[in-house]
Design an enzyme around this catalytic site. Structure first.
Site: not given
Length: 129
Positions: A18, A40, A42, A77, A102, A106
């Site tokens: 598991r 990428r 960050e 993110e 969304k 953000s």
């Protein structure tokens, strides 16, 4: 579908199997995150900032806080990308709730970045004054 044929085969796994499969799922999550340009970027910042935290921080607590804020940005993110993927799976048509989801994701990313910047600026101010 009966009880012996679960939708999620992970539910039948126990012990090290598991844990192993959970780790593989997490690796797949990182791969999916890597396909996002923001993640990428960050990560590139984190590659510089995490080692710098050991130079900027004056104690282990300060180093931990500096590193934690950087990691928090990455976590938020990834969660934002997950929200966007789920919304996109529902459908491409515009809907006010999809837009709100969304936008909220953000906003969470922005707040995590502002927190990170604030903590780092305070630490740098303290180091150089």
């Amino acid at each position: 579908m009966n009880g012996s044929d679960p939708v999620n085969p992970q539910a039948l796994r126990r012990g090290i199997r598991r844990v192993w499969h959970a780790a593989l799922i997490s690796v797949n999550g990182f791969r999916a995150g890597w396909r996002e340009a923001a993640f990428r970027e960050e990560v590139a910042c984190a590659v510089v900032m995490v080692p710098a935290a050991f130079w900027v921080g004056r104690s282990w607590v300060e180093v931990a806080l500096l590193v934690a804020t950087v990691v928090l940005v990455l976590i938020v993110e990834l969660l934002n990308s997950a929200i966007e993927a789920a919304i996109d799976r529902i459908g491409p048509e515009w809907h006010s709730l999809s837009k709100a989801a969304k936008d909220l994701g953000s906003a969470a990313v922005l707040l995590s970045i502002l927190l990170c910047v604030g903590v780092w600026l305070a630490a740098l101010w303290q180091k150089f004054t």
